[in-house]
Design an enzyme around this catalytic site. Sequence first.
Site, PDB file in Angstrom:
ATOM      1  N   HIS A  22     -26.796  51.441 -12.262  1.00 16.23           N
ATOM      2  CA  HIS A  22     -27.287  50.495 -11.259  1.00 16.23           C
ATOM      3  C   HIS A  22     -28.249  51.201 -10.296  1.00 16.23           C
ATOM      4  O   HIS A  22     -29.372  50.721 -10.066  1.00 16.23           O
ATOM      5  CB  HIS A  22     -26.109  49.898 -10.486  1.00 16.23           C
ATOM      6  N   GLU A  23     -27.798  52.317  -9.754  1.00 15.77           N
ATOM      7  CA  GLU A  23     -28.634  53.035  -8.783  1.00 15.77           C
ATOM      8  C   GLU A  23     -29.836  53.687  -9.459  1.00 15.77           C
ATOM      9  O   GLU A  23     -30.901  53.804  -8.844  1.00 15.77           O
ATOM     10  CB  GLU A  23     -27.792  54.091  -8.057  1.00 15.77           C
ATOM     11  N   HIS A  26     -32.651  51.277  -9.480  1.00 16.07           N
ATOM     12  CA  HIS A  26     -33.372  51.286  -8.194  1.00 16.07           C
ATOM     13  C   HIS A  26     -34.276  52.526  -8.096  1.00 16.07           C
ATOM     14  O   HIS A  26     -35.423  52.440  -7.646  1.00 16.07           O
ATOM     15  CB  HIS A  26     -32.375  51.308  -7.027  1.00 16.07           C
TER      16      HIS A  26
END
Length: 360
Positions: A22-23, A26
């Site tokens: 997820h990170e 980003h």
Amino acid sequence: MFDTARTILTYAFVLGVLVFFHEFGHYLAARARGVVVEVFSIGFGPALVSWRAKSGTVWKISVLPLGGYVKMQGWGEPNDPALAVPGSFAGASLGSKAFIVAAGPLANLLLAFVLFSGLFMTVGRVVVQPVFSTVEAASPAAAAGMRAGDRVLMAGGEKIKNFNQLQDVVSQHPDASMDFSLLRQGKVIDVRVALGAVTVDGEKIGHLGVAGSVSSIQHFSPPEAVAVAAAETWHDGAGMLAGLYNLAVHRQGLGQLAGPLGIAEVTGQVAALGIISVISFIAFLSINLGLINLVPIPILDGGHLLFYLAEAIYGRPLPARAMDIGLRFGAALLISLFFLTTFNDLSRMGAVNWVVHLFG
């Protein structure tokens, strides 16, 4: 002791994989749009391990493994002109900001698709056959003469390929009559069944009264595996969205929501089944994490995207006061959900009944 250690290690591994991807979504999006990433952290609090990459980003694993974050230059002060400089998040275009924020949830969905594709290419998919392993006494199936060992060929005019499909067809016809074609000892038998009905999460669904446990492995070529993985990701995502809709609109399923304790308990059960089940579980949770983060609740990624949409419509950022109120509301809502899911988890584990019995 071994089971507990295995559950803890598997839980940490599953959570770490989900948070990392997820990170990382980003992170990659920020780097692609020229935004400086100062910190990439798995977990919160003091760092257990940290190092600085050539890009200047500090990568670290922190004490509390309950999430993670990417800290970008200029993040958190979008209306401060002093931070709107090249390389800062505040200085990025509105489209770039939206792309960076959306990349995290999209990375989770992509992870699920890749894991499903890999599993279906190498191992195949477990399919529960449309064969009755048991038929409940006094059920609609028993009343129609259905028996254990019967294989369903057709139901309601639809060709049945697996037990899940049979469940879907039956659930859509509560209190209705349905025609079945069965294969019994090499002979095709046509049966008409008066289905019953049960209520699940406030919704009335059809009831047949059978169970299926006969499974087989379905193998796929690489192109088929990719197509089936896409369909599986879409199907699981659609089911997740339907659950969120029923929760928000009809307040159905509140009692079934699980929190960290519930997920840990299921993780232990999945870990006992082996690595293939763990990978499937990661894919399923990754879909849930991605879609939940796209819900337009302030503080989640979807909430930030909502702010950017409002800015695009009105031509200027929302007032800082309005954003602050929205973020406080989102935080309060998430905290409330945390306590609710924790209560649900403890109830399922019997802790609430134990306390009531102890002090009642």
